[in-house]
Design a protein around this motif. Structure first.
Motif, PDB file in Angstrom:
ATOM      1  N   PRO A 137     -21.457 -19.320  35.868  1.00 35.88           N
ATOM      2  CA  PRO A 137     -22.666 -18.862  35.162  1.00 35.88           C
ATOM      3  C   PRO A 137     -23.143 -19.874  34.113  1.00 35.88           C
ATOM      4  CG  PRO A 137     -20.985 -17.161  35.143  1.00 35.88           C
ATOM      5  CD  PRO A 137     -20.347 -18.387  35.684  1.00 35.88           C
ATOM      6  N   LEU A 138     -22.188 -20.543  33.470  1.00 27.48           N
ATOM      7  CA  LEU A 138     -22.564 -21.553  32.472  1.00 27.48           C
ATOM      8  C   LEU A 138     -23.327 -22.686  33.143  1.00 27.48           C
ATOM      9  CD1 LEU A 138     -20.370 -20.030  30.785  1.00 27.48           C
ATOM     10  CD2 LEU A 138     -19.773 -22.250  29.849  1.00 27.48           C
ATOM     11  N   PHE A 139     -22.751 -23.138  34.264  1.00 31.42           N
ATOM     12  CA  PHE A 139     -23.366 -24.254  34.983  1.00 31.42           C
ATOM     13  C   PHE A 139     -24.727 -23.843  35.546  1.00 31.42           C
ATOM     14  CE2 PHE A 139     -23.967 -26.635  38.979  1.00 31.42           C
ATOM     15  CZ  PHE A 139     -24.137 -27.891  38.420  1.00 31.42           C
ATOM     16  N   ALA A 140     -24.788 -22.620  36.109  1.00 30.51           N
ATOM     17  CA  ALA A 140     -26.062 -22.141  36.669  1.00 30.51           C
ATOM     18  C   ALA A 140     -27.119 -22.037  35.566  1.00 30.51           C
ATOM     19  CB  ALA A 140     -25.859 -20.787  37.344  1.00 30.51           C
ATOM     20  N   GLY A 141     -26.713 -21.547  34.382  1.00 35.09           N
ATOM     21  CA  GLY A 141     -27.641 -21.454  33.246  1.00 35.09           C
ATOM     22  C   GLY A 141     -28.140 -22.823  32.833  1.00 35.09           C
ATOM     23  N   TRP A 142     -27.204 -23.773  32.757  1.00 32.45           N
ATOM     24  CA  TRP A 142     -27.569 -25.150  32.403  1.00 32.45           C
ATOM     25  C   TRP A 142     -28.581 -25.698  33.404  1.00 32.45           C
ATOM     26  CZ3 TRP A 142     -27.086 -29.637  35.228  1.00 32.45           C
ATOM     27  CH2 TRP A 142     -27.266 -30.825  34.533  1.00 32.45           C
ATOM     28  N   PHE A 143     -28.344 -25.417  34.686  1.00 31.44           N
ATOM     29  CA  PHE A 143     -29.201 -25.967  35.731  1.00 31.44           C
ATOM     30  C   PHE A 143     -30.594 -25.336  35.696  1.00 31.44           C
ATOM     31  CE2 PHE A 143     -30.654 -26.441  40.170  1.00 31.44           C
ATOM     32  CZ  PHE A 143     -30.684 -27.823  40.187  1.00 31.44           C
ATOM     33  N   VAL A 144     -30.640 -24.034  35.433  1.00 30.21           N
ATOM     34  CA  VAL A 144     -31.952 -23.376  35.315  1.00 30.21           C
ATOM     35  C   VAL A 144     -32.713 -24.000  34.138  1.00 30.21           C
ATOM     36  CG1 VAL A 144     -33.122 -21.201  34.752  1.00 30.21           C
ATOM     37  CG2 VAL A 144     -31.260 -21.215  36.415  1.00 30.21           C
ATOM     38  N   GLY A 145     -31.997 -24.280  33.047  1.00 30.27           N
ATOM     39  CA  GLY A 145     -32.610 -24.962  31.900  1.00 30.27           C
ATOM     40  C   GLY A 145     -33.166 -26.323  32.303  1.00 30.27           C
ATOM     41  N   ALA A 146     -32.399 -27.049  33.141  1.00 29.43           N
ATOM     42  CA  ALA A 146     -32.843 -28.365  33.608  1.00 29.43           C
ATOM     43  C   ALA A 146     -34.119 -28.244  34.439  1.00 29.43           C
ATOM     44  CB  ALA A 146     -31.736 -29.025  34.429  1.00 29.43           C
ATOM     45  N   LEU A 147     -34.180 -27.207  35.273  1.00 34.90           N
ATOM     46  CA  LEU A 147     -35.380 -26.991  36.101  1.00 34.90           C
ATOM     47  C   LEU A 147     -36.595 -26.680  35.217  1.00 34.90           C
ATOM     48  CD1 LEU A 147     -33.922 -24.791  38.997  1.00 34.90           C
ATOM     49  CD2 LEU A 147     -34.792 -27.105  39.226  1.00 34.90           C
ATOM     50  N   VAL A 148     -36.374 -25.810  34.234  1.00 39.04           N
ATOM     51  CA  VAL A 148     -37.481 -25.432  33.334  1.00 39.04           C
ATOM     52  C   VAL A 148     -37.980 -26.670  32.585  1.00 39.04           C
ATOM     53  CG1 VAL A 148     -38.113 -24.065  31.295  1.00 39.04           C
ATOM     54  CG2 VAL A 148     -36.710 -23.048  33.084  1.00 39.04           C
ATOM     55  N   ALA A 149     -37.049 -27.516  32.146  1.00 39.62           N
ATOM     56  CA  ALA A 149     -37.437 -28.727  31.410  1.00 39.62           C
ATOM     57  C   ALA A 149     -38.337 -29.607  32.271  1.00 39.62           C
ATOM     58  CB  ALA A 149     -36.190 -29.501  30.991  1.00 39.62           C
ATOM     59  N   GLU A 150     -37.998 -29.755  33.542  1.00 36.97           N
ATOM     60  CA  GLU A 150     -38.801 -30.606  34.424  1.00 36.97           C
ATOM     61  C   GLU A 150     -40.192 -30.025  34.632  1.00 36.97           C
ATOM     62  OE1 GLU A 150     -37.921 -33.493  34.993  1.00 36.97           O
ATOM     63  OE2 GLU A 150     -35.825 -33.260  34.410  1.00 36.97           O
ATOM     64  N   VAL A 151     -40.257 -28.696  34.753  1.00 36.92           N
ATOM     65  CA  VAL A 151     -41.569 -28.060  34.937  1.00 36.92           C
ATOM     66  C   VAL A 151     -42.419 -28.272  33.686  1.00 36.92           C
ATOM     67  CG1 VAL A 151     -42.736 -25.834  35.244  1.00 36.92           C
ATOM     68  CG2 VAL A 151     -40.727 -26.384  36.620  1.00 36.92           C
TER      69      VAL A 151
END
Lengths: 284, 124
Positions: free
Chosen positions: A100-114
């Motif tokens: 869940p930590l990694f998935a949360g981090w990755f969702v954050g990375a996606l949002v940053a790119e958008v």
């Protein structure tokens, strides 16, 4: 019975209040730490990975990118942590799990790119006539690795069903998750390649190329790791149906869950030279 | 190679793109077989609708300056007629005149105006 429900409600309510309080504290602390601060060593590491020369004109662009991505990735990580702890609390325990930590981090990375894709235009606009393709920023194989693994995940689920005749909903759920992750990552990657590029001096364009390349590497490393986790989850779910081979599959799951995040991290931080960014600019 | 679009100009953006690309092809700056950027990319970079760039490409194709093929994109074809040296010089002189007029209207002296040109040439 009523007493039990009351007790559960009280525990649940207390947990929620504590969780909310902890979340607010963590977010405000992170916000204070993260507000636009990018260390010189971090900037140097970025420049080294892309053989980019930081100049007066492109420095701010890189700093803004590093600050934005770190803010959103950290926010995602904290959200994943809180979600994970909150869920465990709700279930009556307290535990930390990596996924869940990694998935949360990755969702954050996606949002940053958008968010980075947002651009405003003036009345005079300029653009280069040079074509941009994904292979300029990322190895071609890496671009297709996530989708290929997602297809393998669906094929694997089908194979397990055909071989054992047992319908395991978890396996198909994970196959679906792998496909969704691969598609979302692929779309965001396409958006990163397609976002407007400034028609400016060579050093600014080089920085923009380096930023795109880094974004694509991070998205690929993270996305592939998540898809691999789905595949490992499928293996774990069907291992008991495969007799002796099942223990080997369990071994693959254990070893894979340790190795693949490291491989994903290596992919995300790999050096990459955007060919047209090698123009020598005055040294920093 | 850079194309510029002024959205306040009375000339439609597709025509601005067409004219600039045609000039570059005519002058040999964009040689035959050069691949133009995909429509979506150029439209995104210029903040224009994809249809606007598509129309510019279509006009260039009608003039026989480029060819578009599915999965291969738009490429420059060998121009039937290239600009002569005199024509290039004339176009350059016209542009210089227009620039000097603006510089004079702004009350800028020659050295400053020339420095601005040099800086822009260095930047691109």
């Amino acid at each position: 019975m009523t007493c039990y429900i009351d007790q559960m409600l009280r525990v649940g309510l207390l947990g929620a209040v504590l969780l909310l309080g902890a979340g607010l504290v963590v977010f405000s602390v992170l916000g204070a730490i993260e507000r636009g601060r990018v260390s010189r060593s971090r900037l140097r590491a970025f420049a080294r990975r892309h053989r980019l020369t930081i100049t007066v004109d492109n420095g701010n662009r890189v700093i803004r990118y590093l600050a934005t991505t770190r803010r959103w990735r950290t926010t995602g990580l904290v959200a994943g942590l809180l979600g994970s702890v909150g869920w465990a609390w709700w279930q009556g325990g307290l535990q930390f799990t990596f996924l869940p930590l990694f998935a949360g981090w990755f969702v954050g990375a996606l949002v940053a790119e958008v968010r980075l894709a947002r651009t405003s235009f003036g009345t005079r606009r300029a653009a280069s006539l040079e074509s941009r393709s994904p292979s300029l920023y990322l190895p071609r194989t890496a671009w297709w690795l996530g989708p290929a693994l997602a297809v393998a995940s669906v094929a694997g689920a089908g194979y397990a069903w055909a071989r054992t005749g047992v319908w395991e909903p978890t396996v198909w759920l994970l196959a679906g998750a792998a496909v969704v992750i691969a598609v979302v990552v692929n779309r965001v990657q396409a958006r990163v390649v397609g976002r407007p590029q400034p028609a400016e001096a060579a050093d600014v364009v080089a920085a923009d190329d380096a930023i795109r390349s880094r974004s694509l590497h991070v998205l690929t490393g993270g996305g592939v790791t998540l898809v691999v986790y789905c595949v490992l989850g499928q293996l774990a779910a069907v291992a008991h149906l495969f007799g002796e081979a099942g223990s080997t599959m369990q071994g693959v799951v254990v070893v894979g869950s340790l190795i693949f995040p490291i491989m994903g991290w290596a992919m995300a931080t790999a050096k990459w030279d955007v060919i047209r960014s090698t123009t020598e600019i005055e040294s920093w | 190679m850079i194309v510029e679009v002024d959205t306040t100009s009375p000339t439609p953006p597709y025509e601005q793109i067409r004219a600039q690309v045609a000039r570059m092809i005519g002058a040999g700056v964009l040689p035959a077989e050069t691949q133009l950027p995909p429509i979506r990319q150029l439209a995104a970079d210029l903040g224009l609708a994809a249809n606007t760039v598509a129309r510019a490409y279509r006009e260039l194709e009608l003039e026989g300056l480029v060819t578009s093929r599915v999965r291969h994109g738009t490429t420059v074809v060998h121009p039937q007629r290239t600009l002569s040296g005199a024509e290039v010089n004339r176009a350059l002189t016209d542009a210089a005149r227009a620039y000097v007029t603006v510089a004079r209207q702004l009350g800028v002296d020659g050295d400053v105006a020339a420095a601005a040109v040099r800086a822009e040439l260095k930047r691109r």
